[in-house]
Write an enzyme that holds these catalytic residues in place. Structure first.
Site, PDB file in Angstrom:
ATOM      1  CG  ASP A 150     -51.973 -12.687   4.784  1.00 46.59           C
ATOM      2  OD1 ASP A 150     -51.220 -12.145   5.611  1.00 46.59           O
ATOM      3  OD2 ASP A 150     -52.505 -12.073   3.842  1.00 46.59           O
ATOM      4  CE1 TYR A 405     -55.153  -5.797   7.010  1.00 44.27           C
ATOM      5  CE2 TYR A 405     -56.300  -7.478   8.276  1.00 44.27           C
ATOM      6  CZ  TYR A 405     -55.752  -7.048   7.089  1.00 44.27           C
ATOM      7  OH  TYR A 405     -55.818  -7.852   5.984  1.00 44.27           O
TER       8      TYR A 405
END
Length: 471
Positions: A150, A405
């Site tokens: 990330d 997401y």
């Protein structure tokens, strides 16, 4: 006629023509001056009108052609932009329709598509764009190996036309960072990117592309923000930021900005225990946020912000229909104040909902254990009634395909509606970790949907790429 007489005759004709041309030119000048003075004498209350006069060889005045005259062009200055006031309620929604699908991974099999994750959609008076955090490489580039991570120094925020896969040529660089949010106040756009080490990160704040301020970590544990659009009211933009552990007590602030400068900040208040990756939308001079509890709860925490007083409160969505992932089974009774736990529980995924009384909709993955499938659930009064139940379901992505997401956005500048039409996006993640057998990269495509005032048909809209083609 002898040669001298011919010469005198031709000279006389030339002189006569010259005098005639001079007289026409003088009349043109007089006409231009009179029109110009007449234009200056007109007074208008709202818009200013300017007259541009260009002199050429031919004059056109009210479709009458005269020699050697002028073309008159009039232009009207637009009104100055105004701050967004969030003065509408949410529209009633009976179903959801796809407005954009970029098919980025399918294109990426042969095109130079940028590796991204954490995409979202944000609008301004000129339209809507996709924003995403790139990984500094394209899918077919060898540097895509390891993009499952990330937070790297190669990441940054880019924007692309909504529905268009991100390439080097069509992507607009915004700022460097591995966490972001962005929103438009009606006059300018504010953007926040977070960069640096996990234990010493810095948030950079921009207004209209210019750096306005910075924010240093306050808990030295991965300072992070929404990963979807923030919301502005009358020039003030509210942003939710968190610093601290992902699996225990963290430290969340609601921060208020004007033109990229902090004017107020509040520590988290209310009964919410853990706040991350809030999906926010504006309505009725308020900002409502549906967030992620990465610590305990499978019921999502919510934050309500009163933008007229710049104060907030927090609690949980009351319904027993759980919308985080991973999550236990739905409960017959919910809890408005406390997290609902159970196995499987943590860690969670970014999600959203539209809390609108009888017209409340919540989104979630179809699988309770993994980020696969996606569905929208109509649950009247889910935000206030612990006994509220599902009355309508619409499948967006079938459970045999990956999702990721999801978050909310609204085109507040759509003047065709007397209300704000809710919209959302779903990230469709491909590659590692679920498909590590085939590829070394992690990236996504995106699908965006908006509400329909009438019932709609059915359909599944997965990413659609054959991952084995990349082997």
């Amino acid at each position: 006629m002898n040669p001298n007489q011919k010469l005198f005759a031709l000279s006389g004709v030339a002189i006569a023509l010259s005098v005639l041309n001079l007289l026409i030119g003088i009349s043109n000048v007089g006409l231009n001056v009179s029109l110009h003075l007449k234009g200056e004498g007109v007074k208008q209350e709202n818009n200013l009108t300017c007259t541009t006069i260009t002199q050429n060889n031919t004059t056109v005045v009210e479709n009458t052609y005269v020699n050697n005259t002028t073309i008159i062009n009039k232009g009207t200055n637009l009104k100055a932009p105004n701050y967004l006031l969030l003065n509408k309620s949410l529209c009633s929604v009976e179903g959801w329709v796809v407005i954009a699908k970029d098919n980025a991974i399918r294109f990426g099999e042969s095109e130079q598509i940028i590796v991204t994750r954490e995409p979202y959609v944000s609008c301004d008076p000129s339209g809507c764009k996709m924003y995403a955090l790139h990984q500094g490489t394209t899918i077919r580039n060898k540097h895509s190996n390891g993009t499952i991570h990330d937070r790297t120094t190669f990441r940054g925020l880019i924007s692309t036309p909504l529905g268009t896969p991100p390439t080097v040529s069509n992507s607009d660089f915004i700022c460097v960072g591995w966490s972001s949010t962005s929103c438009h106040d009606g006059v300018g756009r504010m953007t926040i990117c977070i960069q640096g080490n996990n234990d010493n990160a810095t948030a950079t704040v921009y207004y209209n592309r210019r750096l306005t301020t910075t924010i240093k970590t306050w808990a030295k544990n991965i300072l992070r923000t929404q990963e979807s659009e923030c919301v502005c009211y009358n020039g003030t933009c509210a942003v939710v930021m968190t610093d601290g552990p992902a699996s225990s007590q963290a430290y969340t602030k609601i921060m208020y900005f004007h033109k990229g400068l902090i004017i107020k900040e509040e520590p988290l208040r209310g009964s919410a225990r853990h706040i991350e990756e809030c999906s926010c939308y504006g309505h009725d001079q308020k900002v409502s946020c549906v967030c992620r509890d990465n610590w305990q709860g499978a019921n999502r925490p919510i934050i309500e912000i009163d933008m007229s007083t710049l104060e907030h409160t927090s609690r949980c969505v009351c319904t027993g229909v759980l919308t985080d992932t991973s999550r236990p089974g739905d409960k017959p009774n919910g809890d408005c104040s406390n997290p609902i736990t159970g196995s499987p529980g943590a860690p969670g995924v970014k999600g959203f909902g539209f809390l609108n009384g009888d017209n409340t909709w919540l989104g979630r993955t179809i699988s309770p254990r993994s980020r696969s499938g996606f569905e929208m659930l109509k649950i009247p009064n889910a935000e206030t009634d612990p006994n509220s139940r599902i009355i309508e379901r619409q499948e967006i992505v079938d459970n045999s395909n990956w999702s990721g997401y999801s978050g909310s956005f609204i085109d507040c500048w759509d003047e065709a509606n007397e209300c704000y039409n809710p919209c959302f996006y779903v990230e469709l993640i491909r590659g590692r970790p679920e498909e590590a057998k085939y590829v070394w990269w992690t990236s996504n495509s995106l699908i965006a949907l908006c509400g329909s005032p009438v019932s709609v048909g059915s359909g599944s809209f997965p990413d659609g790429a054959q991952i084995q083609y990349f082997s």
